[in-house]
Design an enzyme around this catalytic site. Sequence first.
Site, short mmCIF file in Angstrom:
data_model
loop_
_atom_site.label_atom_id
_atom_site.label_comp_id
_atom_site.label_asym_id
_atom_site.label_seq_id
_atom_site.Cartn_x
_atom_site.Cartn_y
_atom_site.Cartn_z
N GLU A 1 -1.47 -5.49 -2.93
CA GLU A 1 -2.46 -6.28 -2.03
C GLU A 1 -3.15 -7.32 -2.89
O GLU A 1 -3.78 -8.35 -2.42
CB GLU A 1 -3.28 -5.23 -1.34
CG GLU A 1 -2.47 -4.43 -0.29
CD GLU A 1 -2.10 -3.06 -1.01
OE1 GLU A 1 -1.39 -3.08 -2.36
OE2 GLU A 1 -1.80 -1.89 -0.41
N ASN B 1 3.56 -5.02 -6.52
CA ASN B 1 2.75 -4.17 -7.30
C ASN B 1 3.45 -4.50 -8.85
O ASN B 1 4.59 -4.40 -8.79
CB ASN B 1 2.59 -2.73 -7.12
CG ASN B 1 3.91 -2.07 -6.98
OD1 ASN B 1 4.88 -2.44 -6.10
ND2 ASN B 1 3.96 -0.99 -7.31
#
Length: 160
Positions: A75, A62
Amino acid sequence: MKKIVITTEISVFDSVQELPDEIQNLMKLAVEVRKNAYAPYSKFRVGAALLLDNGEIVLGSNQENAAFPSGLCAERVAIFQAGSIYPKAKIVKMAITAASDTNQTTSPIPPCGSCRQSIAEYEIKQETPIAIYFMGEIGAIYKSDSLKNLLPFMFDKKFL
Ligand code: THU
């Protein structure tokens, strides 16, 4: 009036050692790339590792921003990277792990709603399911055989 009841299926592994070797390796890479998270605001680090059908592994962590919504989850960093570099490859498996700098995460941490929607797009595009394994820093690992299990009533292109 009638009701629709939705059931879902998740496999639970008690520890990383219980996972197949290939996934242990994928999770290990997710743990490593988690360290590269740029998370000065949340102190919450997420790592994602994708195995593609061409054998390549693509990683993401992230990346936050002072303008909070401008940051991106691990993701989506990983799947957009995969789509950018290997546009024809299918994502076969995905390992996700999340850890906090302030407290130890002990339960499986699932992908957020926006990431589920983004993963859904790729699963639909490639017409094959993506196996998703997710965990905290320690503890059990949850496995979903397909994104579909994590996002009932998903919005997809057929509604457009
Ligand atoms: N985060 C992810 O990377 N993936 C998720 O699925 C949930 C949340 C990140 C976003 C933000 O940088 C931090 O975790 C706290 O929400």
